[in-house]
Design a protein around this motif. Structure first.
Motif, short mmCIF file in Angstrom:
data_model
loop_
_atom_site.label_atom_id
_atom_site.label_comp_id
_atom_site.label_asym_id
_atom_site.label_seq_id
_atom_site.Cartn_x
_atom_site.Cartn_y
_atom_site.Cartn_z
N ASP A 106 0.89 -1.16 0.00
CA ASP A 106 0.00 0.00 0.00
C ASP A 106 0.93 1.21 0.00
N TYR A 107 1.15 1.76 -1.21
CA TYR A 107 2.24 2.73 -1.35
C TYR A 107 2.07 3.97 -0.48
N GLY A 108 0.82 4.34 -0.24
CA GLY A 108 0.60 5.53 0.57
C GLY A 108 1.09 5.38 1.99
N GLY A 109 1.12 4.15 2.49
CA GLY A 109 1.38 3.96 3.90
C GLY A 109 2.71 3.30 4.23
N GLN A 110 3.72 3.48 3.40
CA GLN A 110 4.99 2.79 3.63
C GLN A 110 5.93 3.58 4.52
N GLY A 111 5.51 4.74 4.97
CA GLY A 111 6.39 5.51 5.84
C GLY A 111 7.52 6.20 5.11
N TRP A 112 7.29 6.60 3.88
CA TRP A 112 8.31 7.36 3.16
C TRP A 112 8.56 8.68 3.85
N GLN A 113 9.77 9.18 3.75
CA GLN A 113 10.05 10.50 4.33
C GLN A 113 10.33 11.53 3.23
N ASP A 114 11.21 11.18 2.32
CA ASP A 114 11.65 12.20 1.35
C ASP A 114 10.98 12.06 -0.02
N ILE A 115 10.05 11.11 -0.14
CA ILE A 115 9.25 11.01 -1.35
C ILE A 115 7.79 10.77 -0.97
N VAL A 116 6.90 11.03 -1.92
CA VAL A 116 5.50 10.65 -1.78
C VAL A 116 5.20 9.71 -2.94
N VAL A 117 4.60 8.56 -2.63
CA VAL A 117 4.35 7.56 -3.67
C VAL A 117 2.85 7.32 -3.79
N THR A 118 2.35 7.32 -5.00
CA THR A 118 0.95 6.98 -5.22
C THR A 118 0.85 6.01 -6.38
N LEU A 119 -0.17 5.18 -6.34
CA LEU A 119 -0.42 4.25 -7.42
C LEU A 119 -1.64 4.74 -8.18
N ASP A 120 -1.41 5.11 -9.44
CA ASP A 120 -2.49 5.65 -10.27
C ASP A 120 -2.80 4.59 -11.32
N GLY A 121 -3.62 3.60 -10.94
CA GLY A 121 -3.84 2.47 -11.83
C GLY A 121 -2.53 1.73 -12.02
N PRO A 122 -2.11 1.47 -13.25
CA PRO A 122 -0.87 0.73 -13.48
C PRO A 122 0.37 1.61 -13.43
N VAL A 123 0.20 2.87 -13.09
CA VAL A 123 1.34 3.80 -13.07
C VAL A 123 1.65 4.24 -11.65
N ALA A 124 2.87 3.99 -11.22
CA ALA A 124 3.32 4.48 -9.92
C ALA A 124 3.92 5.87 -10.10
N VAL A 125 3.59 6.76 -9.19
CA VAL A 125 4.11 8.12 -9.25
C VAL A 125 4.93 8.40 -8.00
N VAL A 126 6.14 8.86 -8.21
CA VAL A 126 7.03 9.21 -7.09
C VAL A 126 7.28 10.71 -7.15
N LYS A 127 6.95 11.38 -6.08
CA LYS A 127 7.20 12.83 -6.05
C LYS A 127 8.24 13.13 -4.97
N LEU A 128 9.27 13.87 -5.36
CA LEU A 128 10.29 14.26 -4.39
C LEU A 128 9.65 15.18 -3.35
N ASN A 129 10.00 14.98 -2.09
CA ASN A 129 9.28 15.62 -1.00
C ASN A 129 10.16 16.53 -0.15
N ARG A 130 11.13 17.16 -0.80
CA ARG A 130 11.98 18.10 -0.07
C ARG A 130 11.97 19.45 -0.80
N THR A 131 10.75 19.87 -1.11
CA THR A 131 10.58 21.08 -1.92
C THR A 131 11.33 22.28 -1.33
N LYS A 132 11.16 22.48 -0.03
CA LYS A 132 11.78 23.66 0.58
C LYS A 132 13.31 23.57 0.59
N GLN A 133 13.82 22.34 0.56
CA GLN A 133 15.29 22.16 0.54
C GLN A 133 15.78 21.99 -0.89
#
Lengths: 301, 301, 301
Positions: free
Chosen positions: C5-32
């Motif tokens: 369950d990609y939303g709940g894996q405890g990521w810190q520096d990325i956000v992961v979502t599953l959009d159907g068959p496509v996984a999306v990884v967003k970098l999560n250190r915008t301010k840095q």
């Protein structure tokens, strides 16, 4: 060993000067269209061998008189090819021959400093293969003619051009160039990617290359450059192997003076002042690769 | 062995003619969109095998009728893929299968003469991978469609396209082409460098390729071409190794008739007249490499 | 193993979502400025490791907030390089160090699904080498800055960039980029071929990449993609060897469900509906290659 005085090394077919951290090599056979000779090869091998070891040198620019009839119009074959074979070649057998173009190619290729060529005139054959292909950067005059006409002269891709050209440009372009043997202009689609910069006027090529060399010499790490050249050309044959080697490069370089200076200068938003040199500050993990011995071997008394 | 009479070899899916030193192969399944068949593969393997050995042939042009609905629209999979498996494949096991596209690729790739393809129509799948990628020069109609849609059909990069495409164009473009499987036009940025010449009219592609073939056949050394192709594709895996091999090429070729003629013609400013041929004048240093035996092997009674 | 369950894996520096068959990884250190950290590396290695094994995922898009000051401005060296060395590196010796950029590179490179990066901001150093080079497709904002300034910071080509860049673009461009260390724009001649698509507006890069990912996910075979990636990057070192391997791919894939569906859909002129998945339908001929073990090894108590 005392530091070389480049002006007084007794060069015949080149003139060498040291312009601060930049060594400049000028072809010295202007009236002979800078045709390639055994003497020119020997001078180049000696010069790039010194640059490779001389910590003062951070970049090298190879060029010709911009008023010369050609940057280098190839080997002089007006009396045939026999001038290329040494006494040994004839007496010991073909296996002992070593192509003089290839010797120059290797000397430039193996130099661990930044190598630049300022092609301010026409270039044919070995004037491309040995004098341009092994350099890190190629600057060229837009009006220069380019040809590797080996198959139109009865010979084949020499001076390691069969190795370098497909790697530099991919096989599609390299095959197109070498199996046509035709003459091309620097703006030909076939040469795309080969030249770092193109200049409309012949006289502007060398000054631009020299300025570029000085900028790089002032702002890049000598050890970082040597590692990067080795990682590119002597890297592993798998991505995993490369990761193991460049990890070593990362921690070795990252714990030395140049990296500290690089980070500090970046933080303080000021120019860097790198001081690490190859003779003292290069990890003894380098070289990690083995090199074939290309020396000729006598096999008869 | 008597010289082949190309007109009378009993070809089925190609037509072969000898136009002086240039062999011309025309795909002969116009009504079937020149789809690729086992028969076509066998004809191509036989034809390029002859060209490779026939001293009269200096260049080969592969083409199709320019009025055909396609240059080659790939394998015919209207009845599925089973037509591709031989009795042996089914009885002996998958390890004995040899891809028919790849057999054609290898036959063209291994031909030591100059190979040109005149793509005067749309090309899909094996019509690109086997019929275009292994050729030295690709000429194309600007309106031709290009696609390698393997992953959109449930298969993968065949006919050695996974080997050739990244070497021809670099991995960035090769991955883009093969992992999109999309249809591209010859002027796509993704195909830059793949085609030696592009023509707005379909009917102009073959005549231009034929003229190009004749110019090369008249002015290039057969041995020089064979050495250059080998130095490019069968070269050493280090620059030092390449130097040792091409040094041998330099002195071997440089002491033969074609090089003497090449130098003399250059000096006398007249066209060359090369006479060395592969059957008599190729150094027995060639081949210096070993080739994997790709013949299928039976492993069951 | 239960499905992640990609939303709940405890990521810190990325956000992961599953959009159907496509996984999306967003970098999560915008301010840095999305600077690269050990935590980011660990998150990426974990995420791409899961995508590699999760049959639901057919394509992955990596991106950042398009309003971020940078897509990734490299490693944070404002306090020097020491943050990069682990306790083990210091205690066990340099040979145990593994570059964190390279670890991320390898995780993306080894993922058998289609990998896309949507570079909607400036990228420097490891923001290019680890986050862009190992991806199959690179989409970019026309205004993005690009730099690999390693030699200007006192280090060398890291994150396997010395392996990937010359293969992606050829040595001429790769050397030009890495030995200048300069800042380039996506339309620079030096970067030609690196980017699959360029967009004038930052906000358009990710949506276009996502749409592209969905199109590929819907219309390509998971096993065909994995075979093609392997044939490209893990192929044989001779064309004959490649022919033997891809022949096996041809008959293995050609006798499975996806190829049947591919041929049928093609015949019926309807969209494909591929169902083969890597966990069940990948030939055990894969992998045919061996991979170097890159795990660090302790050599002291």
């Amino acid at each position: 060993m005392s530091l070389p005085d480049y002006g007084g090394q007794g060069w015949q077919d080149i003139v060498v000067t040291l312009d601060g951290p930049v060594a400049v090599v000028k072809l010295n056979r202007t009236k002979q269209r800078n045709t390639f000779t055994t003497q020119l090869q020997q001078d180049l091998v000696a010069a790039y061998g010194l640059f490779n070891l001389d910590d003062r040198v951070r970049a090298v620019v190879l060029t010709a008189e911009h008023t010369a009839p050609a940057f280098c119009s190839g080997a002089d074959i007006s009396s045939g090819w026999d001038g290329l074979w040494s006494k040994d070649d004839r007496e010991q057998g073909q296996h002992t021959h070593r192509d003089i173009g290839g010797k120059a190619t290797l000397a430039i290729f193996r130099c661990r400093k930044i190598t630049i060529v300022a092609v301010n005139g026409h270039a044919v054959g070995v004037g491309v293969s040995a004098l341009q292909l092994p350099c890190d950067f190629r600057f060229i005059w837009a009006g220069a003619k380019f040809a590797l006409p080996f198959i139109r002269r009865g010979i084949a891709a020499e001076a390691a051009s069969g190795y370098l050209l497909p790697r530099l440009l991919g096989y599609s372009r390299a095959v197109g160039i070498l199996l046509s043997g035709s003459t091309y202009s620097p703006d030909s689609p076939l040469l795309q990617g080969l030249y770092h910069a193109t200049f409309p006027n012949r006289e502007d090529v060398f000054p631009a290359a020299l300025a570029f060399a000085h900028e790089l010499a002032a702002n890049t790490s000598q050890t970082g450059v040597a590692w990067t050249k080795a990682l590119l050309w002597r890297g592993a044959d798998s991505i995993e192997g490369q990761h193991i080697i460049d990890s070593r490069g990362m921690i070795d370089l990252g714990t030395r003076g140049d990296a500290r200076e690089g980070a500090l200068a970046f933080k303080e938003r000021r120019p860097v002042k790198f001081q690490d040199v190859l003779s003292k500050d290069l990890s003894d993990f380098v070289p990690w690769w083995t090199e074939l011995d290309v020396q000729r071997r006598r096999t008869k008394l």
